[in-house]
Motif scaffolding. Sequence first.
Motif, PDB file in Angstrom:
ATOM      1  N   LEU A 127     -62.085 -55.567 -18.695  1.00  0.00           N
ATOM      2  CA  LEU A 127     -62.797 -56.561 -17.901  1.00  0.00           C
ATOM      3  C   LEU A 127     -64.201 -56.026 -17.630  1.00  0.00           C
ATOM      4  O   LEU A 127     -64.383 -55.093 -16.855  1.00  0.00           O
ATOM      5  CB  LEU A 127     -62.058 -56.808 -16.584  1.00  0.00           C
ATOM      6  N   PRO A 129     -67.695 -56.881 -16.059  1.00  0.00           N
ATOM      7  CA  PRO A 129     -68.357 -57.876 -15.211  1.00  0.00           C
ATOM      8  C   PRO A 129     -69.612 -58.481 -15.824  1.00  0.00           C
ATOM      9  O   PRO A 129     -69.896 -59.665 -15.618  1.00  0.00           O
ATOM     10  CB  PRO A 129     -68.680 -57.076 -13.938  1.00  0.00           C
ATOM     11  N   ILE A 132     -68.509 -61.411 -18.028  1.00  0.00           N
ATOM     12  CA  ILE A 132     -67.333 -62.070 -17.467  1.00  0.00           C
ATOM     13  C   ILE A 132     -67.170 -63.503 -17.967  1.00  0.00           C
ATOM     14  O   ILE A 132     -66.067 -64.049 -17.971  1.00  0.00           O
ATOM     15  CB  ILE A 132     -67.417 -62.045 -15.920  1.00  0.00           C
ATOM     16  N   THR A 135     -64.346 -63.866 -20.583  1.00  0.00           N
ATOM     17  CA  THR A 135     -62.927 -63.611 -20.270  1.00  0.00           C
ATOM     18  C   THR A 135     -62.469 -64.234 -18.961  1.00  0.00           C
ATOM     19  O   THR A 135     -61.281 -64.519 -18.792  1.00  0.00           O
ATOM     20  CB  THR A 135     -62.665 -62.100 -20.171  1.00  0.00           C
ATOM     21  N   GLY A 136     -63.384 -64.446 -18.027  1.00  0.00           N
ATOM     22  CA  GLY A 136     -62.985 -64.813 -16.678  1.00  0.00           C
ATOM     23  C   GLY A 136     -62.467 -63.577 -15.952  1.00  0.00           C
ATOM     24  O   GLY A 136     -62.337 -62.492 -16.533  1.00  0.00           O
ATOM     25  N   TRP A 137     -62.171 -63.749 -14.662  1.00  0.00           N
ATOM     26  CA  TRP A 137     -61.709 -62.613 -13.853  1.00  0.00           C
ATOM     27  C   TRP A 137     -60.207 -62.444 -14.037  1.00  0.00           C
ATOM     28  O   TRP A 137     -59.401 -62.999 -13.297  1.00  0.00           O
ATOM     29  CB  TRP A 137     -62.042 -62.840 -12.376  1.00  0.00           C
ATOM     30  N   ARG A 138     -59.833 -61.689 -15.058  1.00  0.00           N
ATOM     31  CA  ARG A 138     -58.417 -61.484 -15.343  1.00  0.00           C
ATOM     32  C   ARG A 138     -58.226 -60.168 -16.081  1.00  0.00           C
ATOM     33  O   ARG A 138     -59.182 -59.554 -16.564  1.00  0.00           O
ATOM     34  CB  ARG A 138     -57.867 -62.627 -16.201  1.00  0.00           C
ATOM     35  N   GLU A 168     -61.390 -51.015 -17.237  1.00  0.00           N
ATOM     36  CA  GLU A 168     -61.168 -51.888 -16.078  1.00  0.00           C
ATOM     37  C   GLU A 168     -60.137 -52.982 -16.339  1.00  0.00           C
ATOM     38  O   GLU A 168     -60.267 -53.777 -17.261  1.00  0.00           O
ATOM     39  CB  GLU A 168     -62.497 -52.522 -15.648  1.00  0.00           C
ATOM     40  N   ASN A 211     -66.156 -58.626   0.325  1.00  0.00           N
ATOM     41  CA  ASN A 211     -65.636 -59.424  -0.783  1.00  0.00           C
ATOM     42  C   ASN A 211     -64.116 -59.294  -0.859  1.00  0.00           C
ATOM     43  O   ASN A 211     -63.521 -58.419  -0.250  1.00  0.00           O
ATOM     44  CB  ASN A 211     -66.266 -58.974  -2.109  1.00  0.00           C
ATOM     45  N   PRO A 214     -59.811 -56.426  -4.790  1.00  0.00           N
ATOM     46  CA  PRO A 214     -59.037 -56.628  -6.020  1.00  0.00           C
ATOM     47  C   PRO A 214     -57.645 -56.019  -5.911  1.00  0.00           C
ATOM     48  O   PRO A 214     -57.385 -55.157  -5.072  1.00  0.00           O
ATOM     49  CB  PRO A 214     -59.877 -55.921  -7.081  1.00  0.00           C
TER      50      PRO A 214
END
Length: 273
Positions: A127, A129, A132, A135-138, A168, A211, A214
Amino acid sequence: MDLFHDRPHVEDIRAMKAQGQQLSMLYVATPEEAAAAEAAGIHILSIEGRRWTPEMREAAGCCFVQVGLPLGPLGDPGKRLVTAEDYLREAFDLAAIGADCFYCVASYDIQKALCDNHLAVVGHIGLVPSYITWTGWRAVGKTTEEALTLWAHAKRMEEIGIFGAELEVVPDRIAKFLSEHTSLMLFGMGAGPYADAQYLFTEDVCGYGVNRKPRHAKSYGDLGPELDRIQQARIAAFRAFREDVDNKGYPALEHTVPIEDEAFDAFVAAALD
């Protein structure tokens, strides 16, 4: 400036991997965080290039420091990292302050240019950033095809001389395979126990992040309420100062510097003569 020549170098970090030593790594943003990490014995720090100063190097002490080379714009709107020459110039400037390695997720040719100039480069697997949108947040690497893509990426980075990679949010068994089959130092964030270093953000470790935390993060403190209390106390002090100025309560006689009447009268007479 003392560049702390007794801190670890790349060969020392690689030796730790060879010995199976698990390393700790923190992202820090202030000299206070860097000094605390050094005092606690954290092995590796990650610091953004725009925050990298002689003060940060001094605060980091004997920690091995990764400094980030951003994609595109820097803090100065007129300064951008686009070409290999841009990246080299920026990296050499940061190296002069005492950076030990450089995080770079630019193209392979730019990464190779840095490596060819004997700079220790850290890439990124999984992953990322900066990319991103693809892939998106996955988690990345849960399918055979994606895992093979990660493996090909790792091998390509190894071929061009990259020192390490942030790993990551990838499956733990993929992380184990990569760690065992590549010479890259793997700095794991959400990659299970098999990465060479375990990497977290200070705001998550200390519990004051704003934030969403995760899944892979773990807090070891709860500084959020204390920092909020300090901020509210700061606001109250500032408000009291402003009100004191508004009401002409500050400055009072004890805050001023006096002058004898004779000296003042002589000054006025001379100034108006």
